[in-house]
Every structure is written in C-alpha cells, then in structure tokens.
Design an enzyme around this catalytic site. Structure first.
Site, mmCIF file in Angstrom:
data_model
loop_
_atom_site.group_PDB
_atom_site.id
_atom_site.type_symbol
_atom_site.label_atom_id
_atom_site.label_comp_id
_atom_site.label_asym_id
_atom_site.label_seq_id
_atom_site.Cartn_x
_atom_site.Cartn_y
_atom_site.Cartn_z
ATOM 1 C CG ASP A 12 -1.869 -1.193 1.228
ATOM 2 O OD1 ASP A 12 -2.214 -1.683 0.140
ATOM 3 O OD2 ASP A 12 -2.235 -1.641 2.328
ATOM 4 C CE LYS A 15 2.394 -2.528 -4.284
ATOM 5 N NZ LYS A 15 2.044 -2.140 -2.930
ATOM 6 N N GLY A 39 -4.619 -4.330 -3.531
ATOM 7 C CA GLY A 39 -5.613 -3.283 -3.779
ATOM 8 C C GLY A 39 -4.852 -2.067 -4.251
ATOM 9 C CG HIS A 40 -2.370 -2.337 -6.926
ATOM 10 N ND1 HIS A 40 -1.751 -3.168 -7.802
ATOM 11 C CD2 HIS A 40 -1.848 -2.620 -5.703
ATOM 12 C CE1 HIS A 40 -0.891 -3.945 -7.145
ATOM 13 N NE2 HIS A 40 -0.943 -3.629 -5.877
ATOM 14 C CD GLN A 223 0.745 -8.890 -2.531
ATOM 15 O OE1 GLN A 223 1.385 -9.544 -3.329
ATOM 16 N NE2 GLN A 223 -0.515 -8.577 -2.745
HETATM 17 P P1 GDP Z 1 -0.668 0.330 -3.570
HETATM 18 O O1 GDP Z 1 -1.293 -0.929 -3.091
HETATM 19 O O2 GDP Z 1 0.796 0.381 -3.246
HETATM 20 O O3 GDP Z 1 -0.910 0.613 -5.010
HETATM 21 O O4 GDP Z 1 -1.329 1.502 -2.722
HETATM 22 P P2 GDP Z 1 -2.883 1.655 -2.315
HETATM 23 O O5 GDP Z 1 -3.660 2.059 -3.494
HETATM 24 O O6 GDP Z 1 -3.331 0.459 -1.554
HETATM 25 O O7 GDP Z 1 -2.789 2.819 -1.236
HETATM 26 C C1 GDP Z 1 -2.204 4.040 -1.507
HETATM 27 C C2 GDP Z 1 -3.233 5.156 -1.244
HETATM 28 O O8 GDP Z 1 -2.564 6.393 -1.186
HETATM 29 C C3 GDP Z 1 -4.240 5.306 -2.363
HETATM 30 O O9 GDP Z 1 -5.459 5.716 -1.808
HETATM 31 C C4 GDP Z 1 -3.650 6.388 -3.245
HETATM 32 O O10 GDP Z 1 -4.627 7.100 -4.005
HETATM 33 C C5 GDP Z 1 -3.025 7.266 -2.205
HETATM 34 N N1 GDP Z 1 -1.827 8.026 -2.614
HETATM 35 C C6 GDP Z 1 -0.825 7.638 -3.450
HETATM 36 N N2 GDP Z 1 0.145 8.578 -3.474
HETATM 37 C C7 GDP Z 1 -0.256 9.567 -2.651
HETATM 38 C C8 GDP Z 1 0.340 10.802 -2.226
HETATM 39 O O11 GDP Z 1 1.442 11.177 -2.600
HETATM 40 N N3 GDP Z 1 -0.375 11.550 -1.334
HETATM 41 C C9 GDP Z 1 -1.596 11.163 -0.855
HETATM 42 N N4 GDP Z 1 -2.203 11.962 0.007
HETATM 43 N N5 GDP Z 1 -2.169 10.021 -1.238
HETATM 44 C C10 GDP Z 1 -1.511 9.223 -2.103
HETATM 45 P P1 IMO Z 2 -0.886 -4.212 -2.208
HETATM 46 O O1 IMO Z 2 -0.427 -4.774 -3.525
HETATM 47 C C1 IMO Z 2 -0.922 -4.590 2.129
HETATM 48 C C2 IMO Z 2 -0.931 -8.658 3.735
HETATM 49 C C3 IMO Z 2 -2.159 -9.120 4.466
HETATM 50 C C4 IMO Z 2 -1.522 -10.079 5.467
HETATM 51 C C5 IMO Z 2 -0.424 -10.731 4.653
HETATM 52 C C6 IMO Z 2 -0.801 -12.081 4.028
HETATM 53 O O2 IMO Z 2 -2.162 -3.468 -2.262
HETATM 54 O O3 IMO Z 2 0.207 -3.454 -1.552
HETATM 55 P P2 IMO Z 2 -2.350 -12.778 1.989
HETATM 56 O O4 IMO Z 2 -3.810 -12.550 1.747
HETATM 57 O O5 IMO Z 2 -1.458 -12.242 0.939
HETATM 58 O O6 IMO Z 2 -2.041 -14.225 2.302
HETATM 59 O O7 IMO Z 2 -2.045 -11.974 3.355
HETATM 60 O O8 IMO Z 2 -0.110 -9.812 3.610
HETATM 61 N N1 IMO Z 2 -1.185 -8.158 2.366
HETATM 62 C C7 IMO Z 2 -1.135 -6.876 2.030
HETATM 63 N N2 IMO Z 2 -0.945 -5.773 2.784
HETATM 64 N N3 IMO Z 2 -1.050 -4.488 0.787
HETATM 65 C C8 IMO Z 2 -1.213 -5.578 0.015
HETATM 66 O O9 IMO Z 2 -1.216 -5.525 -1.328
HETATM 67 C C9 IMO Z 2 -1.310 -6.841 0.630
HETATM 68 N N4 IMO Z 2 -1.494 -8.101 0.172
HETATM 69 C C10 IMO Z 2 -1.399 -8.904 1.250
HETATM 70 O O10 IMO Z 2 -2.811 -8.045 5.105
HETATM 71 O O11 IMO Z 2 -0.909 -9.357 6.502
HETATM 72 MG MG MG Z 3 -2.807 -1.586 -1.812
#
Ligand code: GDP
Ligand code: IMO
Ligand code: MG
Length: 429
Positions: A12, A15, A39-40, A223
């Site tokens: 999270d 990416k 979750g991207h 991840q």
């Molecule tokens: P990922 O799994 O690494 O792709 O990240 P997620 O989407 O799970 O979580 C990142 C969250 O931060 C999302 O809601 C993005 O829209 C938000 N985000 C990404 N870059 C920035 C930033 O520079 N500032 C803020 N405030 N939010 C950001």
């Molecule tokens: P993105 O790509 C954050 C965590 C779960 C748990 C562990 C194992 O959005 O960054 P799993 O279901 O993979 O067997 O769970 O890994 N986890 C993540 N945490 N971002 C993710 O994906 C994750 N995918 C799995 O919360 O701790």
């Molecule tokens: Mg994510």
C-alpha cells in the site's frame, strides 16, 4: 529503459500511482506476482480506479498489459474486476493472461478462511483470498494453471490426481466440504469462458517480439519487500516474491531485461494484518497519520496500522529488493506536522545493543525499540508543488537525509494521489 515497480515496505505504498505514471511511456506492462490480495488505487482525471489483479497500465489505450505466470487468479474476482472496468468505459482489449498463471480454486479460499479463523495466536491477518493455499498447491505441484482449462484431457488427468488428495485433506484436516470431479469440471468450464478473451497462448512470441524491438517493459509488483515470503517478516508475509527478483520469475524475462528497480515507499509506514512493526504508533500521532493519509485498506477495508518511517527496514529493502531508486509518496500527509520522526536504528531492550542492520529474526522484534531522530516540519501545503526546487527547505532536508541513510537516490516524490501530483527529482520517465 525497462523498470520494475516494487513495494518497499509492507504494501500500500502507492505502487499503482507510480505504475500508472510510468506506464505512460511503457509498451508492455507485466504484473508479476500476487493475486487479488492486492488493492491498487489510481487517481486520474478526477476519477478513482481500484485494481486488484489487472495491471494499473490498463488505463492507457494501446498498451499490452500482462497478468504474469507468477500470479494467482481467483476467477470470480477477476470477472468482477474486468466487468467493473468495462462498465467504466475502459478499453480492456490490451489485457492478456499468461496461461501459466495459477488458479485459485474454491477450496483455497475456504482453507485460507478456516486457517485464519482457527489459528489463534498464529493468525496472519490474510486477505482471505486464498493466496497462501494456492501458492502452497503450486509448489506442491498439485495446482491448476490457466492452460489446464483448455485441455479436457489434461484437466481430467490432473483432477484424478489432485481431487483424492485435496478431498482427504479438506475432510480429515479441515472438516470442510469435499468436491466431486463433475462439480469441479463444470466449474472449470465456467472459468475457461471467463478467461477465454484474455488468455495469450502466444505469450512467448509477444515477449520475444517486445525484446527484439526494444519495447519499453514495465514490471508491476504487488505487496512489498517486507511481505516477501523469503525476505519479509516471516511468517507474517504473503506467499510470493514481491522483491525486484520476483519480476523475473513472474514475468518470463531474465534479469538482463531490467534496467531500473523503483522502490515505492511512503514517507511513513503502514501495515495491515498481524506481524511485527517496530515503529508502529498506537497513539494520537498514529491516528493523525491514519486520518490525513486515509489509511484504510482497498481490498478488505481494514484499518491500516501506522508508524514513522523506518530507515532500518528500508535499507534492507534497498538491498534485497534490488532497488536502484526510491519513489517517496504521501509527503503531503506531513504538511501540518510540527515534527517528523525518522527511525535510524533499533535498540534491543534486553541488552541495550543498537542495530542499524535489519534483524531478520522476527521473534526478537518485540524487544526492539526504535531510535529516532527528529526533523522539523514544513508547515506548507506541498500538494500543488511540481518542481523539486520549490519544495520547502525543511522538506528537502528530510528528503536529503533519507537519501543519505538509504544510499540510493529518490527519483520521484508524490505530493498527492492524482497522477499530476508528482515531482520527478530524476528524469526516469
Ligand atoms: P498500492 O497498493 O501500493 O498501489 O497503494 P494503495 O492504493 O493500496 O494505497 C495508496 C493510497 O494512497 C491510495 O489511496 C492512493 O490514491 C493514495 N496516494 C498515493 N500517493 C499519494 C500521495 O502522494 N499523497 C496522498 N495523500 N495520497 C496518495
Ligand atoms: P498491495 O499490492 C498490504 C498482507 C495481508 C496479510 C499478509 C498475508 O495493495 O500493496 P495474503 O492474503 O497475501 O495471504 O495476506 O499480507 N497483504 C497486504 N498488505 N497491501 C497488500 O497488497 C497486501 N497483500 C497482502 O494483510 O498481513
Ligand atoms: Mg494496496
């Protein structure tokens, strides 16, 4: 220039935003591991898109987006995701699935759920999407791959081997429902239809042609390094290899195809699920980061644990993740903070020893305390800034200190969720 986007913390990190940004100049985007545990989020043109399995590059027309061989696919979830994109008017014709990708079967999600619900202290806090059990069966050589769905003979032979074993396990170990061959065959026919428009049996040719023609390849990780099954905080990890090296096994390209590995990290740290987290803040400050940063999971809606930036794990991530530069996201979250802390070492409360190298024995992490240095905040809204030189001095000082500690440059600074809210410190576009 071929690039890998790797999560450098516990997932999270933002990416998808970075992948989307770099996908503008890529021809081929390959998601190389994980499944719909990811979750991207991509924010573009005032719209928010959420992806789980489908590469974030899909928002650009004319790009080839591969779901690589190293991934695991939950068919129903994939279908829901693709239908959602089609409804939004997104052109998904560039999407391709490597037939070597693994399939998450219903028993995998059921076993994941069972294990989590009964693990007690051993609970991992998984996303319950069947990730661990699917990879377990892949490694045990009793998994199903997408290509099996298109050969009645292969499928029948495989099911004759898999089902007796699986049913014994389901019944005797877990006390769960068993499956008949007819039932599973019917399910597989349904899955074959779901994947049919996207399965690319000519994937070798597509990869070879792209290589020969010098097309720009972008490898998308899910991840993060600290969730890597080999290098992360095992057993509190996922079951695949998000590290830069995973891009090779998961995509079908060798290491020489990679020029840059961009590690995405937040200006602080978050973690979902169980497991050690030395810089975790269980106080008001942690709550403030969570609220300003909207730190709630995309896939499960769970509250993300928040803490200060941890340069000890990040330095480790630079090494094992193979990072050549860092994309630092969410620095805007600190705009109203008077002080920002940065963990530069761990102190072992048992003997006072100081560690600047990451201790891989996670059992000892409960005895570790973070050693912090404190930086002054900048008190300015940075979300509208697009040039590095226009950032407030205190912010630049903080970034320079990070570069010094990590011994790799910061290439990208993200100041907000939108595609546009980005500063390229180094031109790696
Ligand atoms: P990922 O799994 O690494 O792709 O990240 P997620 O989407 O799970 O979580 C990142 C969250 O931060 C999302 O809601 C993005 O829209 C938000 N985000 C990404 N870059 C920035 C930033 O520079 N500032 C803020 N405030 N939010 C950001
Ligand atoms: P993105 O790509 C954050 C965590 C779960 C748990 C562990 C194992 O959005 O960054 P799993 O279901 O993979 O067997 O769970 O890994 N986890 C993540 N945490 N971002 C993710 O994906 C994750 N995918 C799995 O919360 O701790
Ligand atoms: Mg994510």
């Amino acid at each position: 220039m071929n690039k890998v986007v790797v999560g450098a913390q516990w997932g999270d990190e933002g990416k998808a935003k970075i992948t989307d940004l770099l996908a503008q100049n890529a021809d081929l985007i390959i998601r190389y591991q994980g499944g719909c545990n990811a979750g991207h989020t991509v924010v573009a043109h005032n719209k928010t898109f959420k992806f789980h399995l489908i590469p974030s590059g899909i928002l650009y027309e004319g790009k080839t987006c591969f779901i690589g061989a190293g991934t695991v696919i939950l068919p129903e979830y994939f279908e829901e995701e693709i239908q959602g994109l089609i409804k939004e008017g997104i052109d998904v014709s560039g999407l391709k699935i490597n037939p070597l990708a693994s399939i998450t079967m219903p028993w995998h999600t059921e076993i994941d759920g069972y294990s989590e619900n009964t693990a007690g202290k051993g609970k991992i806090g998984t996303t319950k999407k069947g990730i661990g059990p699917t990879y377990t069966d892949k490694m045990a050589r009793i998994g199903l791959k997408i290509e099996d769905l298109y050969s009645e003979e292969a499928l029948s032979e495989k099911l004759d081997i898999i089902l007796p074993l699986k049913n014994k396990q389901l019944k005797e170990v877990y006390g769960l429902k068993t499956y008949t061959k007819e039932e599973v065959t019917a399910l597989c026919r349904k899955y074959a239809e779901i994947f049919k428009p996207y399965v690319c049996f000519e994937w070798q040719k597509v990869l070879e042609d792209a290589k020969r023609e010098g097309k720009a390849v972008l490898f998308e990780g899910a991840q993060g390094v600290m969730l890597d099954v080999d290098y992360g905080t095992y057993p509190f990890v996922t079951s695949s290899n998000p590290i830069g090296g995973g891009a090779c096994t998961g995509s079908g390209y060798g290491p020489k195809m990679i020029d840059e590995v961009i590690g995405v990290a937040k200006a602080y740290v978050t973690r979902v699920g169980e497991g050690p987290f030395v810089t975790e803040l269980k106080d008001e400050t942690g709550g403030k980061i969570r609220e300003i940063g909207h730190e709630y999971g995309v896939t499960t809606g769970r509250v993300r644990r928040c803490g200060w930036f941890d340069a000890v794990t990040m330095k480790y991530a630079v090494l094992v993740g193979g990072l050549t530069s860092v994309a630092l996201t969410k620095i805007d979250v600190f705009d109203t903070f008077d002080e920002i802390k940065l963990c530069t070492a761990y102190k072992d409360t048992r003997n006072g020893e100081i560690y600047t190298n990451y201790p891989t024995d996670v059992f000892c992490h409960k005895y570790l305390e973070p050693v912090y240095e404190t930086h002054k905040g900048w008190g300015v809204d940075v979300s509208g800034i697009r040039e590095y030189n226009n950032l407030p001095e205190n912010c630049k000082k903080y970034l320079s200190r990070l570069e010094e500690l990590l011994e790799v440059p910061i290439s990208i600074i993200s100041v907000g969720p939108d595609r546009e809210q980005t500063i390229f410190k180094i031109n790696i576009k």
